[in-house]
Design an enzyme around this catalytic site. Structure first.
Site, PDB file in Angstrom:
ATOM      1  N   SER A   1       0.813  -1.226   0.000  1.00  7.22           N
ATOM      2  CA  SER A   1       0.000   0.000   0.000  1.00  7.22           C
ATOM      3  C   SER A   1       0.840   1.267   0.000  1.00  7.22           C
ATOM      4  O   SER A   1       1.908   1.327   0.606  1.00  7.22           O
ATOM      5  CB  SER A   1      -0.873  -0.021   1.265  1.00  7.22           C
TER       6      SER A   1
ATOM      7  N   TYR B   1      -1.286   0.362  10.689  1.00  9.56           N
ATOM      8  CA  TYR B   1      -1.573  -0.289   9.397  1.00  9.56           C
ATOM      9  C   TYR B   1      -0.371  -0.144   8.456  1.00  9.56           C
ATOM     10  O   TYR B   1       0.101  -1.123   7.867  1.00  9.56           O
ATOM     11  CB  TYR B   1      -2.822   0.339   8.758  1.00  9.56           C
TER      12      TYR B   1
ATOM     13  N   GLU C   1       0.223   3.598   1.783  1.00  7.98           N
ATOM     14  CA  GLU C   1       0.331   4.030   3.186  1.00  7.98           C
ATOM     15  C   GLU C   1       1.736   3.774   3.726  1.00  7.98           C
ATOM     16  O   GLU C   1       2.139   4.366   4.729  1.00  7.98           O
ATOM     17  CB  GLU C   1      -0.699   3.301   4.057  1.00  7.98           C
TER      18      GLU C   1
HETATM   19  P1  NAP Z   1     -11.284  -4.671   2.288  1.00  9.41           P
HETATM   20  O1  NAP Z   1     -12.479  -4.373   1.425  1.00  9.41           O
HETATM   21  O2  NAP Z   1     -11.205  -4.073   3.649  1.00  9.41           O
HETATM   22  O3  NAP Z   1     -11.169  -6.266   2.411  1.00  9.41           O
HETATM   23  C1  NAP Z   1     -10.342  -6.868   3.364  1.00  9.41           C
HETATM   24  C2  NAP Z   1     -10.566  -8.370   3.314  1.00  9.41           C
HETATM   25  O4  NAP Z   1      -9.706  -8.995   4.270  1.00  9.41           O
HETATM   26  C3  NAP Z   1     -11.982  -8.811   3.649  1.00  9.41           C
HETATM   27  O5  NAP Z   1     -12.367  -9.810   2.730  1.00  9.41           O
HETATM   28  C4  NAP Z   1     -11.838  -9.422   5.044  1.00  9.41           C
HETATM   29  O6  NAP Z   1     -12.753 -10.437   5.317  1.00  9.41           O
HETATM   30  C5  NAP Z   1     -10.457 -10.030   4.936  1.00  9.41           C
HETATM   31  N1  NAP Z   1      -9.862 -10.346   6.233  1.00  9.41           N
HETATM   32  C6  NAP Z   1      -9.692  -9.516   7.287  1.00  9.41           C
HETATM   33  N2  NAP Z   1      -9.105 -10.189   8.309  1.00  9.41           N
HETATM   34  C7  NAP Z   1      -8.885 -11.451   7.878  1.00  9.41           C
HETATM   35  C8  NAP Z   1      -8.303 -12.611   8.469  1.00  9.41           C
HETATM   36  N3  NAP Z   1      -7.826 -12.602   9.732  1.00  9.41           N
HETATM   37  N4  NAP Z   1      -8.232 -13.746   7.738  1.00  9.41           N
HETATM   38  C9  NAP Z   1      -8.737 -13.781   6.466  1.00  9.41           C
HETATM   39  N5  NAP Z   1      -9.324 -12.721   5.865  1.00  9.41           N
HETATM   40  C10 NAP Z   1      -9.384 -11.576   6.560  1.00  9.41           C
HETATM   41  O7  NAP Z   1      -9.943  -4.255   1.520  1.00  9.41           O
HETATM   42  P2  NAP Z   1      -9.714  -3.892  -0.037  1.00  9.41           P
HETATM   43  O8  NAP Z   1      -9.964  -2.450  -0.222  1.00  9.41           O
HETATM   44  O9  NAP Z   1     -10.397  -4.910  -0.879  1.00  9.41           O
HETATM   45  O10 NAP Z   1      -8.141  -4.077  -0.130  1.00  9.41           O
HETATM   46  C11 NAP Z   1      -7.548  -5.331  -0.455  1.00  9.41           C
HETATM   47  C12 NAP Z   1      -6.119  -5.358   0.031  1.00  9.41           C
HETATM   48  O11 NAP Z   1      -5.387  -4.305  -0.585  1.00  9.41           O
HETATM   49  C13 NAP Z   1      -5.940  -5.140   1.521  1.00  9.41           C
HETATM   50  O12 NAP Z   1      -4.822  -5.891   1.933  1.00  9.41           O
HETATM   51  C14 NAP Z   1      -5.626  -3.651   1.647  1.00  9.41           C
HETATM   52  O13 NAP Z   1      -4.900  -3.407   2.824  1.00  9.41           O
HETATM   53  C15 NAP Z   1      -4.812  -3.450   0.405  1.00  9.41           C
HETATM   54  N6  NAP Z   1      -4.831  -2.114  -0.191  1.00  9.41           N
HETATM   55  C16 NAP Z   1      -6.028  -1.510  -0.459  1.00  9.41           C
HETATM   56  C17 NAP Z   1      -6.036  -0.268  -1.090  1.00  9.41           C
HETATM   57  C18 NAP Z   1      -7.334   0.420  -1.448  1.00  9.41           C
HETATM   58  O14 NAP Z   1      -7.301   1.619  -1.738  1.00  9.41           O
HETATM   59  N7  NAP Z   1      -8.456  -0.296  -1.476  1.00  9.41           N
HETATM   60  C19 NAP Z   1      -4.819   0.343  -1.447  1.00  9.41           C
HETATM   61  C20 NAP Z   1      -3.630  -0.315  -1.168  1.00  9.41           C
HETATM   62  C21 NAP Z   1      -3.640  -1.554  -0.559  1.00  9.41           C
HETATM   63  P3  NAP Z   1     -14.091 -10.175   6.212  1.00  9.41           P
HETATM   64  O15 NAP Z   1     -14.975  -9.397   5.294  1.00  9.41           O
HETATM   65  O16 NAP Z   1     -14.577 -11.508   6.527  1.00  9.41           O
HETATM   66  O17 NAP Z   1     -13.649  -9.367   7.405  1.00  9.41           O
HETATM   67  O1  F7E Z   2      -9.110   8.060   4.393  1.00  7.19           O
HETATM   68  C1  F7E Z   2      -9.551  11.502   5.626  1.00  7.19           C
HETATM   69  C2  F7E Z   2      -8.587  10.590   6.357  1.00  7.19           C
HETATM   70  O2  F7E Z   2     -10.033   5.952   5.355  1.00  7.19           O
HETATM   71  C3  F7E Z   2      -8.677   8.940   3.376  1.00  7.19           C
HETATM   72  C4  F7E Z   2      -7.239   2.126   2.676  1.00  7.19           C
HETATM   73  O3  F7E Z   2      -7.784   1.423   1.591  1.00  7.19           O
HETATM   74  O4  F7E Z   2      -6.088   3.651   1.216  1.00  7.19           O
HETATM   75  C5  F7E Z   2      -7.017   3.583   2.279  1.00  7.19           C
HETATM   76  O5  F7E Z   2      -6.524   4.291   3.409  1.00  7.19           O
HETATM   77  C6  F7E Z   2      -8.416  10.313   3.971  1.00  7.19           C
HETATM   78  C7  F7E Z   2      -7.583  10.308   5.247  1.00  7.19           C
HETATM   79  O6  F7E Z   2      -8.437   5.868   3.362  1.00  7.19           O
HETATM   80  C8  F7E Z   2     -12.802  11.141   7.177  1.00  7.19           C
HETATM   81  O7  F7E Z   2      -8.044  11.245   7.496  1.00  7.19           O
HETATM   82  C9  F7E Z   2     -11.503  12.768   6.569  1.00  7.19           C
HETATM   83  O8  F7E Z   2      -6.654  11.368   5.191  1.00  7.19           O
HETATM   84  O9  F7E Z   2     -10.721   6.623   3.031  1.00  7.19           O
HETATM   85  P1  F7E Z   2      -9.666   6.582   4.067  1.00  7.19           P
HETATM   86  P2  F7E Z   2      -6.869   5.829   3.684  1.00  7.19           P
HETATM   87  O10 F7E Z   2      -6.593   6.096   5.095  1.00  7.19           O
HETATM   88  O11 F7E Z   2      -6.202   6.683   2.664  1.00  7.19           O
HETATM   89  C10 F7E Z   2      -4.795   3.095   1.495  1.00  7.19           C
HETATM   90  C11 F7E Z   2      -3.949   3.204   0.261  1.00  7.19           C
HETATM   91  C12 F7E Z   2      -4.864   1.734   2.057  1.00  7.19           C
HETATM   92  O12 F7E Z   2      -3.974   0.924   1.847  1.00  7.19           O
HETATM   93  C13 F7E Z   2      -5.915   1.477   3.074  1.00  7.19           C
HETATM   94  O13 F7E Z   2      -6.158   0.087   3.233  1.00  7.19           O
HETATM   95  O14 F7E Z   2      -9.675  10.892   4.343  1.00  7.19           O
HETATM   96  N1  F7E Z   2     -10.876  11.599   6.244  1.00  7.19           N
HETATM   97  N2  F7E Z   2     -12.683  12.511   7.162  1.00  7.19           N
HETATM   98  C14 F7E Z   2     -11.658  10.588   6.602  1.00  7.19           C
HETATM   99  N3  F7E Z   2     -11.493   9.257   6.459  1.00  7.19           N
HETATM  100  C15 F7E Z   2     -12.495   8.436   6.892  1.00  7.19           C
HETATM  101  N4  F7E Z   2     -12.361   7.113   6.726  1.00  7.19           N
HETATM  102  N5  F7E Z   2     -13.634   8.955   7.485  1.00  7.19           N
HETATM  103  C16 F7E Z   2     -13.828  10.301   7.642  1.00  7.19           C
HETATM  104  O15 F7E Z   2     -14.851  10.712   8.183  1.00  7.19           O
END
Ligand code: NAP
Ligand code: F7E
Length: 327
Positions: free
Chosen positions: A127, A151, A129
């Site tokens: 990520s 995270y 992050e």
């Molecule tokens: P998500 O919607 O939050 O999905 C997370 C998945 O992980 C869910 O299916 C959840 O299952 C499963 N999980 C959580 N704890 C587990 C455990 N102990 N054992 C097995 N499964 C478990 O995340 P996403 O947005 O699809 O992202 C997919 C991956 O990419 C994640 O690793 C995330 O950190 C990474 N990532 C996401 C983004 C983004 O912008 N979306 C960017 C960079 C990296 P349950 O539903 O059963 O809890």
């Molecule tokens: O926050 C601000 C918050 O929770 C984005 C995950 O998929 O992308 C995701 O992480 C921004 C942050 O995503 C609220 O402070 C303001 O600056 O949607 P977010 P994230 O933290 O960028 C990365 C790449 C991953 O890997 C992660 O798994 O928005 N913000 N107000 C807020 N955020 C939330 N959630 N809620 C608010 O009310």
């Protein structure tokens, strides 16, 4: 045809990736945790071709048993505690699932193994992050990490251990450093979907305000459907490697809010938005913008959905879903 095992099958990316691999003719297994997972029904309804296997990233023996049963050609490790805000309150759980969970998955592959001619390939969901308090802009594969949350720290471990297993044991292991990607399948806890869902409900008179935290942070937001293509492309290369996947554009949360209200034809958005410090984080990632040149040139990847299209698409979807609830 190849067989894939996807961890995180109930999540946003797991479901998009399942669709993509199904369109390519893969046999698909999805790892699911819990004794009565509430998302099982959704996955069975929308992705009936996915066969569910039980397992949890915190339980090595369950992973060995899943890998041994499925004998996958490709493993996509998408499971994680992925919500940054939650990781501050449940840091140890996040380290265990998002960090050590990667090590367990790699161990399961190493122990079960594939054949010399047909190794099990591994994709790790790294990520942006990890860049946190960014050391340079835009961020590339060579930018040093400076995570700002439990995270982010756990993802750095997951990334490093993936590289280490590639170098130590010759595993075909790739790490995709993906910047934020969103969609109509995004969880409601993330800011983009929280915004588009609230905008739809405000438009329909079901809600009167949207309560947010930091509006100034900037993210490089793409569309999840585009990003899962890059995951697959990485595992089709002759050699394993790591790639940044991003749009190269950055927008503030405020800009996302403005566009989302505009997409619902509401001009005076400030009337509806209230700030609450409870949504601020102990440490913030202020600015992310990625340079995906390597993914574009080596993989031939390119994003298709633009930022305005992404926002409009999510608002349109949430308007349809919330309207349907009324009838
Ligand atoms: P998500 O919607 O939050 O999905 C997370 C998945 O992980 C869910 O299916 C959840 O299952 C499963 N999980 C959580 N704890 C587990 C455990 N102990 N054992 C097995 N499964 C478990 O995340 P996403 O947005 O699809 O992202 C997919 C991956 O990419 C994640 O690793 C995330 O950190 C990474 N990532 C996401 C983004 C983004 O912008 N979306 C960017 C960079 C990296 P349950 O539903 O059963 O809890
Ligand atoms: O926050 C601000 C918050 O929770 C984005 C995950 O998929 O992308 C995701 O992480 C921004 C942050 O995503 C609220 O402070 C303001 O600056 O949607 P977010 P994230 O933290 O960028 C990365 C790449 C991953 O890997 C992660 O798994 O928005 N913000 N107000 C807020 N955020 C939330 N959630 N809620 C608010 O009310």
């Amino acid at each position: 045809m190849p067989t894939a095992l996807i961890t995180g099958i109930t999540g946003q990316d797991g479901r998009f990736l399942a669709d993509l691999l199904h369109s390519k003719g893969y046999t698909i297994y999805g790892l699911m945790k819990g004794q009565n997972n509430p998302k099982l029904e959704l996955v069975q309804r929308e992705h009936p071709y996915v066969e569910i296997v039980e397992g949890d990233l915190c339980d090595l023996s369950s992973l060995i048993s899943a890998v041994s049963r499925v004998q996958p050609d490709e493993v996509y490790n998408l499971a994680a505690i992925s919500f940054v805000a939650m990781s501050f309150n449940q840091a140890e759980l996040t380290a265990n699932v998002t960090g050590t969970g990667v090590l367990r998955m790699l161990e399961a592959i190493r122990i079960v193994g594939g054949s010399q001619d047909n190794p099990m390939k591994f994709y790790q969901a790294s990520s942006s992050e990890m860049f946190g308090k960014v050391r340079e802009t835009p961020q590339t594969e060579a930018t040093p990490f400076y995570p700002r949350s439990p995270y982010g720290c756990a993802k750095v471990f997951g990334h490093d251990i993936t590289v280490n297993y590639r170098e130590s044991y010759g595993l075909f292991a790739c790490s995709g450093i993906l910047f934020n990607h969103e969609s109509e399948r995004r969880g409601l806890e993330f800011v983009t979907r929280k915004i588009t869902n609230a905008v739809a409900r405000i438009k329909l008179g079901l809600q009167d305000e949207l309560v947010l935290g930091n509006l100034d942070s900037k993210r490089d937001w793409g569309y999840a459907g585009d990003y899962v293509k890059a995951m697959w492309m990485m595992l089709q290369q002759p050699e394993p490697d790591d790639y940044v996947v991003a749009t190269g554009e950055t927008y503030s949360v405020r800009e996302f809010v403005e566009r989302a209200f505009a997409a619902a034809e509401i001009d005076d958005w400030e009337r509806y938005v209230r700030l609450d410090p409870k949504f601020l984080r102990p440490a913030e990632v202020d600015l992310l913008v990625g340079d995906a040149t390597k993914a574009e040139t080596v993989l031939g990847w390119k994003r298709e959905v633009s930022f305005p299209e992404l926002v409009e698409r999510m608002v349109r979807h949430d308007l349809a879903v919330e309207s349907a609830k009324l009838s």
